[in-house]
Write an enzyme that holds these catalytic residues in place. Structure first.
Site, PDB file in Angstrom:
ATOM      1  N   CYS A  68       0.847  -1.194   0.000  1.00  0.00           N
ATOM      2  CA  CYS A  68       0.000   0.000   0.000  1.00  0.00           C
ATOM      3  C   CYS A  68       0.881   1.242   0.000  1.00  0.00           C
ATOM      4  O   CYS A  68       1.881   1.310   0.721  1.00  0.00           O
ATOM      5  CB  CYS A  68      -0.884  -0.019   1.246  1.00  0.00           C
ATOM      6  N   CYS A 141      -7.526   0.173   7.957  1.00  0.00           N
ATOM      7  CA  CYS A 141      -6.372   1.076   7.923  1.00  0.00           C
ATOM      8  C   CYS A 141      -6.113   1.551   9.344  1.00  0.00           C
ATOM      9  O   CYS A 141      -6.908   2.321   9.902  1.00  0.00           O
ATOM     10  CB  CYS A 141      -6.632   2.267   7.002  1.00  0.00           C
ATOM     11  N   ASP A 282     -11.363  34.670   3.617  1.00  0.00           N
ATOM     12  CA  ASP A 282     -11.018  33.505   2.810  1.00  0.00           C
ATOM     13  C   ASP A 282     -11.728  33.611   1.459  1.00  0.00           C
ATOM     14  O   ASP A 282     -12.746  34.313   1.338  1.00  0.00           O
ATOM     15  CB  ASP A 282     -11.432  32.205   3.509  1.00  0.00           C
ATOM     16  N   CYS A 356       1.618  24.139   5.334  1.00  0.00           N
ATOM     17  CA  CYS A 356       1.613  22.707   5.025  1.00  0.00           C
ATOM     18  C   CYS A 356       2.627  22.358   3.943  1.00  0.00           C
ATOM     19  O   CYS A 356       2.733  21.196   3.553  1.00  0.00           O
ATOM     20  CB  CYS A 356       0.217  22.251   4.606  1.00  0.00           C
TER      21      CYS A 356
END
Length: 398
Positions: A68, A141, A282, A356
């Site tokens: 995976c 998972c 935003d 990020c």
């Protein structure tokens, strides 16, 4: 070509790097110092066997690891793992000539990821295989929150109903929010409707269009409860959302007026409004509407104004920024270059930036530093556990 070689370092995708005949070859699942047998083709290597394992190699906890492609680092011990993740942040900073150290590495995995995208294909339901566009079928998972335990089963049921699709899951307070994407022009929404009751879903959408909603998916943000728009951004783990909100609140403590730029649905704005007057901006109209609704239904907040604005094309100017003691930035991967240029020319005292993407963060940080800010604090927040992604929390002060 099958060959034996020694791994000398780790690449940014957690692949072991070897040099063969002057070519850097990238080998997934290999660690520095290991002698390995690989199948090499150009700069790509496939690990066949580990002849001399590194003392930093550990047994992966998931039986699917290695096939995976969802995780890349389960074979690393903790010191190797943290060093790899830290380097993801520090290397771009060095290239930007920013000499600073990470003050803290924070495990923000919490109870697991509350968001995931699985793929429904003829070969099964799961994540893409390593270096492949084929799906590796999974039954569970272990990096997901318990609420997503049935995600593979739901994905298989969607495949039975409409065929191949990509299925996005978000675990919320009120249940699972599920979004289905398919290229099939005639995919039948009617065939998906029974799944809402069968799996007790909060909401089910097909290609961005609502099919059924049993109840609005809701996320908690400080005192507030926010009804999530379809496709809205949310931090990958609940622990990360809370840790980052705490970080921002502490960094901006004492500020009376705050601009929250790239505010999304308000994870920072709603917390900050408990202590300061907040202007939240935003380009996501649905997110702004959700934030404003949460504001109206939450008591004990100071003035909070939420407004639609494209900060890439129309950043707050240095003159507008004069109204604020502090700014929080949480841009997407592209960073906030236009906005930080205005901040660099402003007199705002404190900027808390959550990022990020380490490369665009380094670029934006260099602009702020050149404009007179000092990078006062830098933390690596590990919410994408066992992946090659890392979140950055930072504070800049004049």
């Amino acid at each position: 070509m099958t060959t034996t070689t020694t791994i000398t370092s780790l690449g940014q995708r957690a692949e072991g790097v070897a040099e063969i005949d002057g070519v850097r070859v990238f080998v997934p699942l290999a660690l520095p110092g290991e002698v390995v047998e690989i199948e090499a083709e150009g700069d790509r290597g496939t690990l066949l066997s580990v002849l001399e394992p590194s003392p930093n190699r550990i047994a992966p906890f998931c039986p699917h690891f290695g096939q995976c492609g969802g995780c890349q680092t389960q074979h690393m011990d903790r010191p190797t793992y943290e060093a790899f993740k830290t380097a993801l942040v520090q290397t771009p900073l060095r290239f930007a000539n920013i000499d600073t150290e990470i003050t803290q590495f924070i495990d923000a995995g919490g109870a697991g990821r509350r968001r995931a995208t699985l793929h429904a294909r003829k070969e099964g339901a799961g994540y893409m295989r390593l270096r492949s566009h084929q799906v590796h079928d999974i039954d569970h998972c272990p990096i997901l929150v318990p609420a997503l335990a049935r995600a593979p089963e739901i994905t298989r049921a969607i495949h039975e109903a409409i065929g191949e699709a990509d299925v996005s899951f978000t675990a919320t307070i009120t249940g699972l929010d599920v979004g289905v994407r398919t290229e099939k022009a005639r995919a039948s929404a009617k065939r998906l409707e029974p799944l809402v009751g069968r799996f007790r879903l909060a909401r089910l959408a097909l290609n961005g269009e609502l099919i059924l909603q049993a109840q609005p998916p809701v996320a908690g943000m400080g005192k507030a409860r926010v009804e999530l728009p379809m496709g809205s951004f949310l931090q990958a783990t609940d622990a990360a959302q809370n840790l980052l909100a705490d970080y921002v609140a502490e960094a901006l403590k004492g500020a009376k007026t705050v601009a929250d730029l790239f505010c999304g649905v308000g994870p920072f704005a709603l917390r900050l409004a408990e202590q300061a007057k907040v202007y939240a901006v935003d380009s996501d109209k649905a997110g702004i509407l959700a934030l404003d609704k949460a504001r109206r239904h939450t008591s004990g907040l100071k003035q909070l104004t939420a407004q639609y604005r494209d900060l890439f094309r129309e950043p707050l100017t240095r003159y507008e920024l004069a109204d604020y003691d502090a700014v929080v930035l949480d841009p997407p991967r592209a960073g906030a270059e236009a906005q930080v240029k205005e901040l660099a020319a402003s007199k705002v005292k404190t900027v808390a930036m959550i990022a990020c993407d380490a490369r665009t963060f380094a670029r934006d940080a260099a602009i702020l530093i050149a404009g007179g800010y000092t990078l006062a604090d830098l933390r690596a927040v590990d919410q994408f556990v066992h992946s090659t992604h890392i979140e950055i929390a930072s504070t800049f002060r004049r």
